[in-house]
Design a protein around this motif. Structure first.
Motif: not given
Length: 209
Positions: A6, A46, A48-49, A54, A56, A58, A62-63, A65-66
């Motif tokens: 994303h 939002k 998505i997470h 961004s 992010v 998948e 599993k999502i 981030a960072e």
């Protein structure tokens, strides 16, 4: 096992886009664009997470981030050649540079950008401008010294540390327009820009619709 990225334009997500192009791992790109007025990420992120930021990714439902986490994870899982051996001294250097990128380097870089926006809008800065200038010079002078005579940060070969810091120093040279002051950094950025994977990622970024 397809990765979904994303991706928000003009964001830290470029690091992950560049990395995926380098390791040539199949991925699906879902693009998002900053608001033309606020320059903020759209609300759709939002979904998505919860933070609405961004990058992010998948993977298998599993999502993740960072950008630092994503870079370390993707390298460990799919591209171990982009990290030093874990039992080597170089691995500690590698980890320090990865975290340096989002802590020591990113803070004064962002402050400098935000301060320039405030100054253009007539805000009188009584502390932050001087602080940002001093911190930026301290941090990037140090980085410039560390890059003397080197093409890359760790073991003089491309590693995850370069994917992390590359985004920051590219902005330093291009967004902030700081040229001819940190000559080793400037040469380092030119080297990164010459990489095929960087050029592919820039081309994708520039042609998002």
């Amino acid at each position: 096992m397809t990765i979904i990225l994303h991706h928000l334009n003009a964001s830290r997500s470029f690091r992950v886009l560049w990395l995926l192009e380098e390791i040539q791992k199949d991925y699906e790109l879902k693009s998002y664009f900053r608001d033309g007025v606020t320059n903020l990420a759209p609300q759709e992120l939002k979904n998505i997470h919860p933070l609405g930021k961004s990058p992010v990714i998948e993977l298998n439902g599993k999502i993740i981030a960072e950008s630092g986490t994503i870079v370390e994870f993707l390298i460990e899982k799919f591209a171990s050649h982009l990290a030093p051996a874990k039992d080597s001294d170089s691995y500690l250097d590698y980890l320090q540079w990865i975290h340096f990128s989002e802590s020591s380097a990113m803070v004064p870089y962002l402050l400098k950008i935000f301060n320039s926006i405030e100054l253009k809008n007539g805000t009188e800065l009584k502390f932050l401008d001087r602080y940002a200038d001093a911190e930026l010079d301290k941090v990037f002078s140090y980085l410039d010294q560390q890059l003397a005579g080197k093409k890359y940060l760790v073991e003089d070969r491309l590693t995850g540390a370069d994917f992390m810091i590359g985004f920051v120093v590219y902005g330093l040279i291009n967004s902030l327009g700081i040229r001819s002051k940190y000559l080793n950094i400037e040469q380092y950025v030119e080297n990164l820009e010459s990489l095929e994977s960087w050029q592919k990622a820039i081309n994708i970024e520039n042609n998002l619709v």
